[in-house]
Design an enzyme around this catalytic site. Structure first.
Site, PDB file in Angstrom:
ATOM      1  N   SER A 119      -5.315   0.178   3.065  1.00  0.00           N
ATOM      2  CA  SER A 119      -4.435  -0.299   4.128  1.00  0.00           C
ATOM      3  C   SER A 119      -3.722  -1.585   3.755  1.00  0.00           C
ATOM      4  O   SER A 119      -2.714  -1.932   4.362  1.00  0.00           O
ATOM      5  CB  SER A 119      -5.257  -0.568   5.404  1.00  0.00           C
ATOM      6  N   HIS A 140      -0.637   5.785   1.239  1.00  0.00           N
ATOM      7  CA  HIS A 140      -1.361   5.352   2.434  1.00  0.00           C
ATOM      8  C   HIS A 140      -1.054   6.252   3.626  1.00  0.00           C
ATOM      9  O   HIS A 140       0.046   6.229   4.171  1.00  0.00           O
ATOM     10  CB  HIS A 140      -1.001   3.891   2.767  1.00  0.00           C
ATOM     11  N   GLU A 152       2.877   5.876   3.559  1.00  0.00           N
ATOM     12  CA  GLU A 152       3.519   4.781   2.818  1.00  0.00           C
ATOM     13  C   GLU A 152       3.279   4.994   1.318  1.00  0.00           C
ATOM     14  O   GLU A 152       2.139   5.172   0.892  1.00  0.00           O
ATOM     15  CB  GLU A 152       2.929   3.429   3.239  1.00  0.00           C
ATOM     16  N   ASN A 191       1.108  -2.185   8.496  1.00  0.00           N
ATOM     17  CA  ASN A 191       0.050  -3.142   8.850  1.00  0.00           C
ATOM     18  C   ASN A 191       0.527  -4.584   8.846  1.00  0.00           C
ATOM     19  O   ASN A 191      -0.026  -5.417   9.567  1.00  0.00           O
ATOM     20  CB  ASN A 191      -1.155  -2.961   7.936  1.00  0.00           C
TER      21      ASN A 191
END
Length: 283
Positions: A119, A140, A152, A191
């Site tokens: 992450s 991701h 991602e 994130n």
């Protein structure tokens, strides 16, 4: 550009099992590695439960047929013939780097893609643990993997462009996901935006400004969010939320990324959210 038909995954928790499921549903031959016999059993059960639910909802024609394409094993050597291996273990840089060093030894195909589902941990730190940094990148996925379409793609400064394009073709053409490109900076795109928002909600609760229910209902009913930030933190896992925040703070030293004391205490107490039955809410 070689197609990827044999996929390996390390870790069969929520994320690893979800990645295994979507790959098998796309017709791929999947091997999932766990470290202990109980973890193998739990991983298989997680896959069976999810696919049975998908079958009952008409998302897959046959759960049994999909499960036939997935092996869950303890032996990391079973990944030797894979064209893509996705790491989906605990969000810890040392553990991930150690694993990438081992994958570099195990996976025989020099063109195989070694990917992390991290992450937040910079991909470069994992790539340099191997002798093939040109073939390492971040892929991701988002939880729940069978439901959310975003992935991602995170190449490091050393990732070969062909590696990124093979990963893109796999994610978009084979799995039917939507890929976005991210620079190799802690938190990537989602994130880096999401975690400060969640931490702000935790600080608001910690200060006594509002209850968890009112904070979450404010965002659900006032900003059309599908769920509030505290419920979302419980879904992500408070340990993962804290680990991502620490990675962001380590890289940028911005106060908004620092984990609030309440979050740290809850993690210390084992109140990690949905996966332990209690976080900001009880499940």
């Amino acid at each position: 550009m070689n197609a990827i038909n044999k996929v390996g995954i390390v870790g069969c928790g929520l994320m690893g099992a979800g990645i295994a499921e979507v790959c098998a549903r796309a017709g791929k031959d999947v091997v999932v590695v766990e470290m202990t016999t109980p973890a193998v059993t739990a991983g298989r059960q997680r896959l069976e439960t999810s696919l049975s639910r998908a079958e009952s909802r008409g998302k897959v024609a046959s759960a049994a047929e999909v499960l036939e394409r997935i092996q869950v094993v303890e032996d990391i050597e079973a990944l030797a013939d894979r064209g893509l291996v996705v790491e989906a273990i605990v969000e810890d840089e040392t553990a991930k780097s150690t694993l990438f060093k081992r994958l570099d030894e195990v996976v025989k195909d020099p063109d195989a893609v070694l990917a992390s589902n991290t992450s937040s941990i910079p991909i470069m730190k994992l790539a340099v643990a191997t002798e093939r940094p040109t073939h390492v990148l971040g892929i991701h996925f988002f939880n729940p993997v069978p439901v959310l379409s975003l992935v991602e793609l995170v190449p490091s400064l050393l990732t070969d462009p062909e590696t990124t394009e093979r990963a893109r073709a796999f994610v978009q053409d084979d799995l039917g996901k939507h890929a976005i490109d991210c620079q190799d900076r802690a938190g990537f795109v989602v994130n880096a935006l999401l975690i400060p928002f969640v931490l702000s909600a935790i600080r608001m609760l910690e200060s006594g400004f509002a209850t968890a229910e009112d904070i979450d209902q404010g965002l659900v009913r006032g900003a059309a969010h599908p769920q509030g930030p505290l419920a979302l933190a419980d879904l992500i896992g408070l340990d993962t939320t804290k680990a991502v925040a620490e990675s962001l703070y380590e890289e940028f030293k911005e106060p908004l990324y620092a984990p609030p004391p309440l979050l740290a205490r809850m993690v210390d107490a084992g109140l990690l959210g949905r996966k332990t039955g209690r976080g900001f809410y009880t499940y």
